[in-house]
Structure formats: C-alpha cells, structure tokens
Design an enzyme around this catalytic site. Structure first.
Site, PDB file in Angstrom:
ATOM      1  N   TYR A 273       3.714 -13.323   3.864  1.00 65.17           N
ATOM      2  CA  TYR A 273       2.520 -12.171   3.707  1.00 65.17           C
ATOM      3  C   TYR A 273       2.613 -13.162   2.405  1.00 65.17           C
ATOM      4  CZ  TYR A 273       0.429  -8.170   1.694  1.00 65.17           C
ATOM      5  OH  TYR A 273      -0.678  -7.404   0.892  1.00 65.17           O
TER       6      TYR A 273
ATOM      7  N   THR B  57       0.272  -1.065  -0.086  1.00 66.45           N
ATOM      8  CA  THR B  57      -0.144   0.135  -0.328  1.00 66.45           C
ATOM      9  C   THR B  57       0.890   1.154   0.150  1.00 66.45           C
ATOM     10  OG1 THR B  57      -1.251  -1.437   1.415  1.00 66.45           O
ATOM     11  CG2 THR B  57      -1.922   1.019   1.041  1.00 66.45           C
TER      12      THR B  57
ATOM     13  N   VAL C  59      -4.760  -7.019   8.963  1.00 63.77           N
ATOM     14  CA  VAL C  59      -4.075  -5.702   8.227  1.00 63.77           C
ATOM     15  C   VAL C  59      -5.210  -4.767   7.246  1.00 63.77           C
ATOM     16  CG1 VAL C  59      -1.831  -5.053   6.972  1.00 63.77           C
ATOM     17  CG2 VAL C  59      -2.158  -6.971   8.944  1.00 63.77           C
TER      18      VAL C  59
ATOM     19  N   LYS D  13       0.312 -12.646   7.178  1.00 64.82           N
ATOM     20  CA  LYS D  13      -0.451 -12.200   6.647  1.00 64.82           C
ATOM     21  C   LYS D  13      -1.600 -13.202   5.078  1.00 64.82           C
ATOM     22  CE  LYS D  13      -1.657  -7.920   4.245  1.00 64.82           C
ATOM     23  NZ  LYS D  13      -0.922  -6.180   3.832  1.00 64.82           N
TER      24      LYS D  13
END
Length: 284
Positions: A133, A45, A203, A162
């Site tokens: 991730y 992001t 998250v 995540k």
C-alpha cells in the site's frame, strides 16, 4: 481482464461507539448485490487506528462469515514496526482471506532500503499473499518503483499494489516489466488516469455510495464523458473533510448507519458541504 472494483469498507458504529454489526451486515449485503468484487477490511477508511486488536479480528471474521467466500477479502494490518506487523499477519494468515494489505511504515520514514527489508522480512516469514500500500500522503514515505520491482522479483507472495498517489509513470514502468503484477488505484478521483496508466482496478471509498456507476464506468464505459465528470465531482466532494467523515454522513442520511466516528475523527462540520452531499448523493 475486466477491471476489479473493491470497496475499502467503513466500520459502522453505534451511538455508544461500539461496532455496529447489523449495519455492517446490511452494508455488505447491499454492496455485494451491487457487484463489489471484494472488500478491504480494516484499512484506513475503517478508522483502524481507533479499533482494538480484538475488534479488528472480530470484524474480519464477521466479514468472511457474511461474504461466504464469494468475493475477495483483504485485511489491512500494516504498522510502522516490522515485528508488530508480522505478528498481526500471523494472527490472520490461517483465515480464508485472499491476502493482507500492508501500508508502508508511517512516521519513522525508513529509507528505500529499509522499506525493502521491512516488506521482504514479512514476506519471508509468512504464507499469505501481500498487497503493498503506497500512500505517501499519510505515511510520509513513498515506495519507489525500483523498490517495488525488487520486492516483486524476490518475494513471490507479494502479488499486488494499492497505489494511492499520482505517480503514473511508476505504474506504467511496473506493468511493462511485470505485466502479471496486479495494481489497484487507491484514489477515486484519478481512476481514469490510473486505468490509462495500466492499473487493474480500483480500491474505492466512493464505491460505498456510487458502486453501480463506478462499475459501469470501469467496465467499458470510460468514453462516457458525462459519467467521468460526475464521478470525479463525487470523489472530490467525498474527500472535502478527512475520510470517512463524508461517506459516513451520506450513508447515515440514507438510513444505513449511524453518523458516528471515533475520535480523533469527527463528523462533517461544514453545513454548506452537508447540503452539497445531500444534493449529490441523497436528493437525486
């Protein structure tokens, strides 16, 4: 255990495309005041592929300075080269971060055995906590539950995941076999399903603009069907164009940042979408 809500921080830019540290300071302060439990710094992001190595290091040090160790800080530094990733981890492991976020290697699409060796090598040669991730939509490869379980068993500093895909069966399996392993949802739009599967928190990108509502939902109000519907609609809207274009548009409309992205990311183009974002996040 109370569900945690961490925000995957954007990187504000000035009109000259430099990192806008005053805007970042104000954004951090607001999100902390609203109850963020932590930040992912220099994740997807944050437009991290378009940040230089020096900028990434400056940003994480700035965030640490602004947060005063009051919330968790995880630093994204995964690459598709094991040696480069390990070098990036070594650059930050002496900082007072809670750990590093490492995406599965992208583009070269290693096998499950290759994924295991990649993460095991980094874990063995570093002292920092690691959050895996799993985001196959971006990396082109999926970390399977069996590979994650093997990493948990053999690498004590791999402490979290995540999970940004809808493999909720894998989450259930991992939580059953490794109940103390922390799993975060990486998808705002499926947080309810993720929590049902046993995830420990979120998250969030949506947290930039709806953190108070998300906290309210996660902390005991999941039976509020109107709130569930509202959050799902907001999450869907924020990802109508490649992230973080929509969330930056909303924050710019609120006067918190400049609506600037670095190429190849561009501003929201769809005028109808702009009106919907305005009506949903600004005019209420």
């Amino acid at each position: 255990m109370m569900a945690k809500l961490m925000v995957a921080l954007i990187t504000p830019f000035t009109k000259e495309h430099e990192v806008d540290y005053p805007a970042l300071r104000a954004l951090i302060a607001r999100l902390m005041a609203e109850g963020a439990d932590g930040f992912i710094v220099c994740g997807t992001t944050a437009e991290t592929p378009c940040l230089s190595e020096e900028e990434r290091l400056q940003i994480v040090k700035f965030v640490l300075q602004e947060t005063h160790h009051e919330i968790e800080i995880w630093f994204g530094c995964g690459t598709n080269c094991t040696a480069d990733t390990l070098r990036a981890v070594h650059q930050v492991q002496q900082l007072p971060i809670d750990g590093v976020l490492l995406a599965a290697p992208y583009y070269n699409r290693p096998s499950q055995a290759g994924l295991y060796e990649h993460f095991a090598c980094i874990a063995a040669h570093s002292s920092v906590n690691i959050m895996l991730y799993n985001i196959p939509s971006r990396t082109g490869v999926k970390l399977e539950a069996e590979t994650i379980a093997k990493l948990i068993t053999t690498c004590p500093n791999i402490v979290a995941l995540k999970q940004a895909c809808d493999d909720f069966a894998a989450v259930q399996k991992l939580k059953k076999e490794h109940p103390h392993f922390i799993i975060y949802s990486g998808e705002d739009g499926t947080i309810d399903e993720g929590m049902d599967a046993g995830m420990d928190g979120l998250v969030s990108v949506l947290g930039h603009v709806s953190l108070t509502k998300l906290k309210h939902f996660l902390c005991g109000n999941r039976k509020d069907n109107e709130l569930r519907k509202e959050l799902k609609q907001e999450a869907t809207l924020l990802f109508q164009e490649p992230s973080p274009a929509c969330v930056k548009y909303v924050l710019a409309q609120r006067g918190e940042i400049q609506n600037v992205l670095r190429l190849p990311m561009i501003e929201v183009q769809n005028e109808h979408l702009k009106k919907k974002l305005q009506a949903t996040f600004i005019d209420k």
